[in-house]
Design an enzyme around this catalytic site. Structure first.
Site, PDB file in Angstrom:
ATOM      1  N   PHE A 128       1.574  -0.694  10.118  1.00 26.92           N
ATOM      2  CA  PHE A 128       0.685  -0.874   8.973  1.00 26.92           C
ATOM      3  C   PHE A 128       0.344   0.479   8.335  1.00 26.92           C
ATOM      4  O   PHE A 128       0.843   1.520   8.737  1.00 26.92           O
ATOM      5  CB  PHE A 128      -0.573  -1.620   9.398  1.00 26.92           C
ATOM      6  N   TRP A 156      -3.395  -8.886  -4.090  1.00 24.08           N
ATOM      7  CA  TRP A 156      -3.192  -9.960  -3.132  1.00 24.08           C
ATOM      8  C   TRP A 156      -3.562 -11.320  -3.719  1.00 24.08           C
ATOM      9  O   TRP A 156      -4.346 -11.404  -4.663  1.00 24.08           O
ATOM     10  CB  TRP A 156      -4.029  -9.703  -1.870  1.00 24.08           C
ATOM     11  N   GLU A 183     -10.454  -1.798   3.641  1.00 27.84           N
ATOM     12  CA  GLU A 183      -9.099  -1.328   3.873  1.00 27.84           C
ATOM     13  C   GLU A 183      -8.883   0.039   3.228  1.00 27.84           C
ATOM     14  O   GLU A 183      -9.559   0.422   2.268  1.00 27.84           O
ATOM     15  CB  GLU A 183      -8.081  -2.335   3.324  1.00 27.84           C
ATOM     16  N   ASP A 185       0.794  -1.232   0.000  1.00 29.67           N
ATOM     17  CA  ASP A 185       0.000   0.000   0.000  1.00 29.67           C
ATOM     18  C   ASP A 185       0.827   1.284   0.000  1.00 29.67           C
ATOM     19  O   ASP A 185       1.782   1.423   0.786  1.00 29.67           O
ATOM     20  CB  ASP A 185      -0.879   0.063   1.247  1.00 29.67           C
TER      21      ASP A 185
END
Length: 492
Positions: A106, A302, A219, A47
């Site tokens: 994260f 992913w 997300e 990301d």
């Protein structure tokens, strides 16, 4: 999850990461490396984080694991740029080493306050996710300030293990943060928090709840303003496929409407996917000094095999895109700075295409190709890119389905995919073909292919590992015409 390494030599975790990069950079194989897209110097990237303008330059942070080409204990890598083409590697910004983030730093965002750059990120400890802050006076070296939104400030039905990716923004003198969340019974949702000083935060409300269509967290929420409308972006897991939309297991969507920050509600006018290709996730936006809203995103997906991993790196970013709203829908165009790197111009006009058609001077794999088709009566009309004698990818209009198709099944490398996806080889979108015409702007960069249809009405992004430089055109079961074509090589 692997624990962060201990450093007997006294180096901090970020210093150890930078020392490892310097010592091992020469081992990265260059054959698939891009030329004008951001990618990790070594190891793993996912990301984009903290995408912002500060201290006279643009900053791109990113999820980073320097010690291997697979997801692991997340750091924040850091690039700066003046033009979105040249990316300067900066020291690693964050590494998991604190009392509340020893299992990972994260995703998150950044904001400028009092001439300092603040990073708000998800801190992970034994799978519990909370939100923490770091600050820098120079935009390069960061001091961690610790946890600012603990999991105790979650609504009662929200999971403490899925609470992440803060997008911080300022509105009317108050700071707000959107956060991805998931309820105990599996509903994806986006939460809103509020603060006066970035340090003390209060929960406001659930801005969006998915009501079982994903069974997964939302997300990387993001927010920007276009034409007086709020545009909220998010990347939901397991989003329900609708005809040709949302075909990846993890999608990226935009929602146009109005965010009421007092009530914590979002009145939605329209929703759609952002990119209809294979490799696009976790987009994040910034407001440029000249007023443009610019978006970047991860150019991978992913649950897929990544052929570059065996070369010592994995993951990259799209070329940043300028966003606009037209008739309430999102349009995307490559950043205009790309035009400064064009050379070797080739032009053609009014060329009839039947089967395979090759045009003089039209080839390359670091290339911008702009073509307007008259679709004629052909059943299929399109272009092959990254071609060689046996391999290529195709982008074409299919009349029977009235869809534009991106087919990379002929690239010669199988890309594994999640069992919930139909495949990882073919994606489709529908665009306006009024007047029986279709416009394509295609950007190629060694292995990446970004397709902008009808001046950004739809975009399709995918990585293609065929390795060729041939570009050709085709029409099946009938003739078509290239009304005009411009091709440029991109030099960096």
């Amino acid at each position: 999850m692997k624990k962060n390494r201990s450093h007997a030599d006294g180096k901090s975790a970020t210093q150890a990461a930078d020392a490892y990069i310097a010592a091992n950079l020469s081992a990265v194989q260059p054959s698939y490396r891009h030329t004008f897209h951001a990618m990790p110097p070594i190891g793993w990237m996912n990301d984009p984080n903290g995408f912002n303008y500060a201290f006279g330059k643009y900053h791109l942070f990113y999820q980073f694991y320097p010690y291997g080409a697979s997801w692991d204990s997340m750091h924040w890598g850091h690039y700066t740029t003046q033009d979105f083409i040249h990316w300067r590697l900066e020291p690693t910004a964050l590494a998991p080493d604190g009392t509340n983030d020893s299992d990972g730093c994260f995703s998150g965002s950044s904001i400028v306050k009092d001439n300092k750059l603040y990073l708000m990120y998800t801190s992970v400890l034994a799978d519990i996710q909370t939100q923490s802050l770091a600050v820098s006076a120079d935009g390069v070296h960061f001091e961690k300030l610790g946890e600012v939104i603990p999991s105790s400030r979650l609504p009662q039905d929200a999971l403490r293990t899925e609470f992440r990716d803060p997008k911080v923004f300022l509105r009317d003198g108050v700071y707000y943060a959107l956060l991805g969340s998931r309820t105990a019974n599996g509903e994806g949702q986006i939460l809103l928090y509020r603060s006066r000083d970035l340090l003390e935060w209060e929960y406001v409300n659930v801005v969006r709840r998915d009501r079982y269509t994903t069974r997964g967290i939302y997300e990387c929420p993001d927010l920007c303003e276009l034409n007086g409308k709020d545009v909220m972006l998010a990347s939901p897991q397991g989003y329900e496929t609708k005809d040709w939309r949302y075909e990846n297991w993890q999608s990226a969507i935009y929602m146009v409407g109005k965010l009421d920050v007092e009530k914590g509600t979002f009145e939605q006018d329209y929703e759609d996917e952002i990119d209809g290709g294979f490799d696009f996730y976790a987009p994040q936006t910034l407001k440029a000094p000249d007023g443009r809203v610019i978006m970047i995103g991860w150019m991978q997906m992913w649950s897929r095999r990544m052929p570059t991993a065996q070369h010592g790196w994995a993951g990259s970013m799209i070329l940043p895109r300028e966003l606009s709203l037209q008739e309430g829908k999102l349009y995307q165009r490559p950043v205009r700075e790309l035009k400064d790197y064009r050379w070797n111009e080739v032009k053609h006009a009014h060329k009839i295409i039947k089967e395979k058609t090759v045009l003089a001077g039209v080839c390359g794999k670091k290339t911008e190709l702009h073509v307007l088709f008259d679709l004629g009566q052909a059943a299929r009309v399109g272009v092959e890119v990254f071609g060689n004698r046996t391999r290529s990818a195709k982008i074409y209009y299919d009349r029977a389905s009235d869809l534009v198709v991106f087919d990379r099944s002929g690239m010669g490398i199988d890309i594994s995919h999640d069992a919930s996806e139909k495949d990882a080889s073919v994606r489709s979108v529908r665009v306006d073909t009024a007047g029986n015409r279709l416009e394509m702007l295609i950007l190629l960069d060694v292995v990446s292919c970004e397709v902008f249809l009808n001046d950004g009405e739809r975009v399709m992004t995918g990585n293609v590992y065929s390795g060729g430089t041939d570009i050709s055109f085709f029409a099946e079961n009938g003739e078509a015409e290239i009304v005009r074509l411009e091709k440029y090589d991109i030099i960096n």
